[in-house]
Design an enzyme around this catalytic site. Structure first.
Site, short mmCIF file in Angstrom:
data_model
loop_
_atom_site.label_atom_id
_atom_site.label_comp_id
_atom_site.label_asym_id
_atom_site.label_seq_id
_atom_site.Cartn_x
_atom_site.Cartn_y
_atom_site.Cartn_z
N TRP A 42 4.16 -4.45 -1.77
CA TRP A 42 5.02 -3.96 -0.69
C TRP A 42 4.29 -2.93 0.18
CZ3 TRP A 42 8.82 0.58 -1.00
CH2 TRP A 42 8.36 1.58 -1.86
N ASP A 43 3.14 -2.49 -0.29
CA ASP A 43 2.32 -1.54 0.46
C ASP A 43 2.11 -2.02 1.89
OD1 ASP A 43 2.00 -1.35 -2.33
OD2 ASP A 43 0.09 -0.29 -2.12
N GLU A 52 8.77 3.80 -10.27
CA GLU A 52 8.40 2.92 -11.39
C GLU A 52 8.42 3.63 -12.74
OE1 GLU A 52 5.67 -0.17 -8.79
OE2 GLU A 52 4.72 1.56 -9.74
N LYS A 68 8.13 9.00 -10.28
CA LYS A 68 6.74 8.77 -9.91
C LYS A 68 6.52 9.02 -8.43
CE LYS A 68 3.21 5.10 -9.93
NZ LYS A 68 2.92 3.69 -10.31
N GLN A 69 7.50 8.59 -7.62
CA GLN A 69 7.33 8.64 -6.17
C GLN A 69 8.69 8.61 -5.49
OE1 GLN A 69 5.55 4.67 -6.83
NE2 GLN A 69 6.27 4.21 -4.79
#
Length: 787
Positions: free
Chosen positions: A356-357, A499, A612-613
């Protein structure tokens, strides 16, 4: 060791340099100095070899699978860079003897790598060497090297150089050895074929030697070994202080190249064509081919797309140029059957797979600056629909279920099943992303819509875009699970962008974007039926849109969207807010990402309020009109302290949101941290390759964050907020086929329409304006808060 201020005069803030050689930290420079042109990428190992180096050359889109229990990956092509040098019998090796001067520098402006070495051999003899290298943007098959050797005493030089196919992907050999040949005593050729995908590779190389700019003949002995062909040039007599120049030009071609798809392709014709091309390059020489290459960089990239930052720290200017450089060298703009790997073409990390980056972090750069490239990247997704259909069917769903990791057009899911070690159990950790990280499907739909709104490319939508949005909506409506107790549709057992939380129910990002995807499909189904009946009929035949629409109508009002609590917090999923809260100070202050897993395994992390993000926060970024500023602030206050930014995707998202909230000091700190993921002092962060999505995030931080550019439901908005460290920011964007040049100072926003087409409307601070050639607005004074 790294120096980011070596560029002088016209090269100020254009150069990234390594000023000390240390064989313990080879990976950093190998990755961030990597060269490429989108067709191929070469990790910047030195000519001479060292223990611990990773010699990688990749050609985009040439995937191969070594064995049934392996996943598809980009194969490491035979090495054309390596050379061995012996001075009076002593091998050139910087771990021996003494280094009097060392500097290796990537010139971003001209995309050339230059290394300067003043080396004293263990015998006491001294040599000054200059190594130059480029991978041509003007000729996608060409690699150029030029080595100048100046001995400070009479010397006998021996050089071994050629093509080495003994390289592997971390021990995996993806190639069947083919024929090796020497032509006309100067041109070396080696053929390889991938073991499973059966792609032919043809590599050619040749050498030219000069003294005082005059070509000289040097005799050598041709040698062939297993997967290797080299020339051994012995007994080259050099005079003291007399420069000796070696030019090495190499080409790489494959049968998968988009100019080799004709029905009459043969390996023999590819060998002949590639050899002819090398001969033409050799006739021109290094300098002429380099000039063509650097001129292409200037015309295609820097003269057209350069971003100017004037402020306290020249590093910021360098950082955005570094990002643009790498987004150019890693993007296969030449071929819509290919996409961008998470490490670009700079290392084996993530095996060259697309995530998806691309859609969320990299595509915006290309949409706003090079729409044709953005279209090509989306066309790749359209061509992978068969694999997405197969993944949906295999999981019991309908429509297009895009793979979390993608490679070949036909592959479908290619995510590895097992990854890093579990520190508690001692077994390999299962990678669940390929099974249940499903938001990638709505990410593709969102990127398609974003491209359309910004470019107005109706042709793309008719050929690909509408189908992508409709087909992904079909998946979501089949994916929903009815909860009889709540009388709602839920999305259970998923991984969201965070994640560190696996097997969760009703991840807010997933549910909201799935809802958006279905809603957008319903809108376009109605529009097509009313305004494009022929296209509607074609798509209806493929997808049974009447039936799909009935399902959408029934489920959309009942799709559960996590609600904002009284304290303003939007639950990340059904259970996140009830998990254990621990002191994360140690991990927030970590010197390397992932330190949490030195104390916990993933199962334990899953039960802690730690992220994580960005997860909820990236939802606020993409679908920002659904949430008010108070809600965004409340969620920032709750989630950011619990976010470790262990993903390189996270800092840039938070930077843009902080800028939106008017907290420019905080935004600038986040931008600086993001810019130093690859360029910072940590010498191990880039060992497996550069962080591609983070580089796209750096551009978003500058243009979408500080530049304030945003597309909201088809409308251009520009609300710039410069950080204190900057006095001026200038950048180009494309909008609906028009090129705009935006300049922001502390007091003004100036926008020039340089294409002279249709007037462009935009909003600024809630007011609507129209640009007719140029407009200048006075900016309100900024108030920046520091947390």
């Amino acid at each position: 060791m790294m120096n980011y201020s070596t560029g002088q005069a016209e090269y100020k803030n254009w150069c990234v340099a390594e000023e000390r050689f240390d064989s313990q930290f080879l990976g950093k420079a190998e990755a961030i100095f990597s060269l490429g042109n989108g067709y191929m990428g070469a990790r910047s190992t030195t000519e001479e070899r060292y223990v611990g180096e990773v010699r990688n050359t990749f050609v985009a889109g040439t995937f191969n699978r070594f064995a049934e229990n392996e996943v598809t990956e980009l194969p490491n092509v035979a090495d054309v860079i390596a050379m061995e040098f012996f001075f009076n019998g002593t091998r050139f090796d910087l771990t021996l003897g003494k280094i009097h001067h060392y500097k290796r520098q990537l010139d971003l402006k001209r995309a050339e790598l230059v290394r300067e070495v003043d080396w004293e051999a263990p015998t006491g003899e001294r040599y000054v060497l200059e190594f130059r290298r480029f991978v041509s943007l003007a000729d996608r098959h060409l690699v150029g090297q030029r080595i100048t050797i100046t001995p400070l005493q009479e010397t006998t030089l021996r050089v071994i150089s050629g093509i080495n196919g003994q390289v592997t992907n971390s021990g995996v050999q993806h190639f069947i050895e083919g024929e090796k040949r020497l032509y006309e005593e100067v041109y070396l050729q080696q053929v390889q074929k991938t073991t499973e995908s059966k792609i032919d590779f043809v590599l050619n190389t040749t050498h030219r030697f000069m003294k005082q700019d005059t070509p000289v003949q040097v005799k050598g002995l041709i040698q062939m070994d297993r997967r290797k062909i080299v020339y051994d040039f012995k007994q080259i007599a050099l005079q003291a202080n007399e420069p000796f120049v070696i030019e090495k030009l190499s080409t790489i071609h494959t049968s998968r190249d988009n100019d080799q798809r004709q029905a009459d392709y043969t390996l023999e014709s590819l060998r002949e064509e590639s050899l002819t091309e090398l001969k033409e390059a050799a006739a021109a020489g290094y300098e002429a081919k380099f000039h063509q290459h650097s001129a292409e960089w200037d015309q295609r990239i820097w003269s057209a797309l350069d971003i100017e930052i004037e402020g306290d720290d020249g590093f910021d200017q360098l950082a955005i140029r570094f990002a643009q450089y790498h987004m150019t060298v890693m993007t296969p703009a030449h071929d819509h059957r290919m996409n961008i790997g998470a490490k670009g073409l700079s290392g084996e990390g993530y095996k060259g797979h697309t995530f998806w980056d691309t859609e969320i972090f990299l595509l915006p750069y290309f949409i706003y600056t090079q729409p044709k490239v953005a279209k090509s990247l989306l066309e790749y997704r359209y061509q992978t629909l068969p694999g997405a259909h197969r993944k949906a069917l295999e999981n019991g769903y309908e429509g297009a279920m895009f793979p979390w990791e993608s490679a070949w057009l036909e592959d479908g899911e290619v995510t590895p099943v097992y990854g890093a070690a579990d520190i508690v159990t001692g077994t390999a950790t299962k990678i669940w992303s390929g099974f249940i990280e499903q938001h990638i499907t709505s990410d593709v739909a969102f990127a398609t819509w974003q491209y359309y709104q910004i470019t107005g490319d109706e042709t793309f939508m008719e050929e690909s875009g509408y189908e992508l949005i409709l087909d992904t909506a079909k998946f979501w409506s089949s994916r929903l699970e009815w909860n009889d107790a709540a009388k709602q549709y839920h999305i259970n057992q998923v991984i969201g962008p965070d994640e560190y939380k696996e097997h969760v129910n009703n991840n807010a990002f997933t549910n909201y974007t799935a809802h958006w995807n279905i809603q957008k499909a319903m809108e376009y189904k109605t529009v097509l039926e009313q305004t494009k009946p022929a296209l509607y009929e074609r798509l209806d035949e493929k997808m049974n849109l009447a039936k799909a629409f009935a399902k959408w109508e029934e489920c959309l009002p009942l799709l559960y969207l996590p609600a904002i609590r009284e304290d303003g917090v939007l639950p990340q999923d059904d259970t996140y807010l009830s998990k254990e809260i621990i002191d994360l100070t140690k991990y927030k202050q970590q010197t390397h990402v992932g330190s949490l897993f030195e104390d916990y395994n993933l199962e334990q992390v899953n039960e802690i309020q730690v992220s994580k993000q960005a997860d909820v926060m990236i939802l606020f970024y993409l679908l920002e009109d659904l949430f008010d500023q108070k809600t965004k602030q409340a969620n920032w206050s709750y989630y950011e302290p619990k976010t470790l930014h262990d993903s390189s995707l996270s800092l840039s998202t938070h930077c843009v949101l902080a800028s939106d909230m008017g907290e420019t000091d905080l935004a600038y700190d986040l931008f600086s941290r993001a810019a130093r993921i690859d360029l910072g002092p940590n010498m191990k962060t880039s060992d497996h390759g550069i962080h591609a999505a983070s580089l796209g995030g750096i551009w978003q931080s500058v243009v979408n964050g500080f530049g304030g550019v945003r597309m909201l439901n088809g409308q251009l908005r520009i609300n710039p907020r410069l950080p204190k460290a900057w006095d001026r920011l200038a950048f180009p964007i494309h909008w609906q086929g028009e090129r705009l040049e935006c300049t922001v100072t502390r007091d003004t926003l100036d926008i020039k329409q340089v294409t002279g087409g249709q007037p462009v409307s935009f909003t600024h601070d809630g007011n609507l304006y129209t640009i007719e050639r140029e407009i200048q607005l006075t900016l309100q004074p900024q108030v920046s808060e520091t947390r």
